[in-house]
Design an enzyme around this catalytic site. Structure first.
Site, PDB file in Angstrom:
ATOM      1  N   GLN A 190       0.872  -1.205   0.021  1.00  0.00           N
ATOM      2  CA  GLN A 190       0.048  -0.005  -0.034  1.00  0.00           C
ATOM      3  C   GLN A 190       1.033   1.113  -0.072  1.00  0.00           C
ATOM      4  OE1 GLN A 190      -0.142   1.992   2.967  1.00  0.00           O
ATOM      5  NE2 GLN A 190      -2.075   2.998   2.793  1.00  0.00           N
TER       6      GLN A 190
ATOM      7  N   SER B  95       1.593   3.823   1.723  1.00  0.00           N
ATOM      8  CA  SER B  95       2.488   4.147   2.647  1.00  0.00           C
ATOM      9  C   SER B  95       3.641   3.491   3.298  1.00  0.00           C
ATOM     10  CB  SER B  95       1.673   4.614   4.098  1.00  0.00           C
ATOM     11  OG  SER B  95       1.372   3.379   4.816  1.00  0.00           O
ATOM     12  N   LYS B  96       3.496   2.017   2.584  1.00  0.00           N
ATOM     13  CA  LYS B  96       4.560   1.237   3.189  1.00  0.00           C
ATOM     14  C   LYS B  96       5.538   1.121   2.612  1.00  0.00           C
ATOM     15  CE  LYS B  96       0.984  -0.173   5.427  1.00  0.00           C
ATOM     16  NZ  LYS B  96       0.202  -1.198   5.528  1.00  0.00           N
ATOM     17  N   LEU B  97       6.989   0.482   3.017  1.00  0.00           N
ATOM     18  CA  LEU B  97       8.222   0.584   2.795  1.00  0.00           C
ATOM     19  C   LEU B  97       8.749   0.380   1.498  1.00  0.00           C
ATOM     20  CD1 LEU B  97       9.869  -0.622   6.145  1.00  0.00           C
ATOM     21  CD2 LEU B  97       9.580   1.836   5.242  1.00  0.00           C
TER      22      LEU B  97
END
Ligand SMILES: *Cc1c(COP(=O)(O)O)cnc(C)c1O
Length: 432
Positions: free
Chosen positions: A201, A203-205
């Site tokens: 998603q 916002s993920k790394l």
């Protein structure tokens, strides 16, 4: 350091903010993503079908290897990855699945989607990951799985979780949505349980806007995963026919093209974030009223999805966490306080028969633990800073520290403010 020379009048009260510069942007992206995406666009092979398509297969193989797993299968997002992983591990409808009380809703809702009953264990007061003693006390003859979450910037105690699971014959699913590339005792997260689940998603790394992946080294789990995410179709190499009514949870090859590039960036970004995090942790150690999360020595590669620290209002003129966060935001450091709720008392997952007839009965019948640590974290102590704040230079870290110190210095000016007044001040600031 930005903010030098500015007055100590808090920005929330009309003063000059410590920082007015933009933060490093997320997702980080460049010519490599453009090239990969255009190549995929031009060859016209965009879909997730056949499963896995070429780019998704290559990416999944590299991702599995990076996490010390035999296999990985790309899926549509990090919620369905949890759902299908539970099903593929053989967790049955009606079974109890132990999850931490302090996590994103999906860790629990995925268990509901799989027909299971999420049972909430408290978190460790220092690491904020699943408290294994609290989990042990919740095991019943209906418990079939345990889902530790590697929260924010650390890894749950995989050794203790492994022993608990071994003792009771429980399946372990690691929720690694925050922990791409992290290692516990030198081995990748997602390889310690029967399966691991990751999210891509925004916002993920690592991200392709959306997406997810399940890791496993168990061929039978992989076979069932294939059928579950590909409308019941069998994995060509499947040893056994998995007769399941499957969803279409496939990931597109356009996304896989971007993810291959994001994986290549991951380790360098880890290093940048880790260096800045050390600087921030050292500063926090010296600030009265703030405490770092405890990072276990067995975390040998740290993934930092959000930099989290603990706030104690006593050292800030008694203001509460939400006022502190509003003041920080006004200083140009948009932190989040109530990033997660304590799920058993949250509006969403509290049993309520009028909203969720089936799920509520299940939630109400499940064994329950008090979760004081999760509640303290969620409603009083937690301050979350997005990982891209640590993708800049030491100057970015120093701005965070300067903003915190300024708020502490003038916290008396905020004492006694109610939430409504803080909202009004926030709006007045953004209208200026
Ligand atoms: C983001 C996240 C998920 C869900 O991932 P999506 O891709 O957003 O569906 C699950 N668990 C945790 C802990 C997460 O942070």
């Amino acid at each position: 350091m930005a903010g030098h020379g500015s007055s100590t009048k808090l920005a929330l009260l009309g003063g000059t903010p410590v920082r007015d510069k933009a933060w490093p942007q997320w997702p980080a992206r460049g010519a490599e993503e453009e090239r990969a995406l255009i190549a995929a666009l031009r060859d016209g092979d965009w879909g997730g079908f056949p499963l896995p398509n070429e780019r998704a297969a290559a990416f999944a193989a590299a991702f599995a290897e990076r996490h010390d797993c035999e296999h990985a299968l790309c899926v549509a997002n990090g919620t369905v990855s949890l759902e299908v992983a539970l099903q593929a591990m053989g967790v049955e409808p009606g079974a109890e699945v132990i999850v931490p009380a302090y996590t994103f809703e999906a860790t629990a809702s995925a268990a509901l989607f799989a027909g299971c009953v999420p049972v909430f264990a408290d978190i460790d007061p220092e690491t904020w990951c699943l408290d294994v003693e609290s989990a042990a006390a919740l095991v019943t003859e209906r418990t079939q799985a345990i889902v530790p979450v590697h929260l924010a910037m650390t890894v749950a105690d995989l050794d203790a979780i492994g022993s608990l699971a071994g003792k009771h014959g429980l399946a372990v699913l690691e929720d690694c949505a925050h922990a791409h590339g992290a290692r516990w005792r030198g081995r990748g997260v997602g390889s310690w349980g029967d399966a691991g689940s990751f999210s891509f998603q925004t916002s993920k790394l690592m991200t392709a806007g959306e997406g997810g992946i399940v890791t496993t080294s168990d061929d039978a789990i992989l076979d069932r995963l294939h059928a579950l995410v590909n409308c019941g179709r069998q994995r060509p190499e499947a040893a056994q026919h998995a007769a399941v009514v499957g969803h279409n949870y496939r990931l597109t090859d356009l996304q896989a093209a971007i993810l291959e590039v994001q994986l290549a960036r991951l380790d360098h970004q880890h290093d940048t974030r880790a260096a800045n995090a050390r600087r921030l942790q050292a500063a926090i150690e010296d600030i009265d009223g703030l405490t770092n999360l405890r990072i276990d020595d067995r975390v040998t590669t740290q993934a930092i999805y959000q930099f989290v620290f603990r706030f104690d209002g006593d050292a800030f003129a008694g203001i509460d966490r939400d006022v502190f966060v509003a003041a920080l935001e006004a200083e140009g450091v948009p932190a989040d306080g109530r990033f997660y709720e304590s799920l058993p008392v949250s509006e969403l997952l509290r049993p309520d028969p009028t909203r969720y007839p089936t799920w509520s009965a299940a939630l109400a019948a499940a064994p329950a633990a008090d979760c004081p640590n999760a509640e303290r974290a969620a409603y009083r102590e937690s301050v979350w800073l997005p990982h891209q704040f640590l993708l800049g230079t030491a100057a970015e870290v120093d701005d965070i520290v300067a903003a915190v110190l300024k708020v502490q210095h003038s916290a008396g000016d905020l004492a006694g403010l109610e939430g409504v007044e803080v909202d009004r001040l926030r709006q007045a600031r953004s209208a200026r």
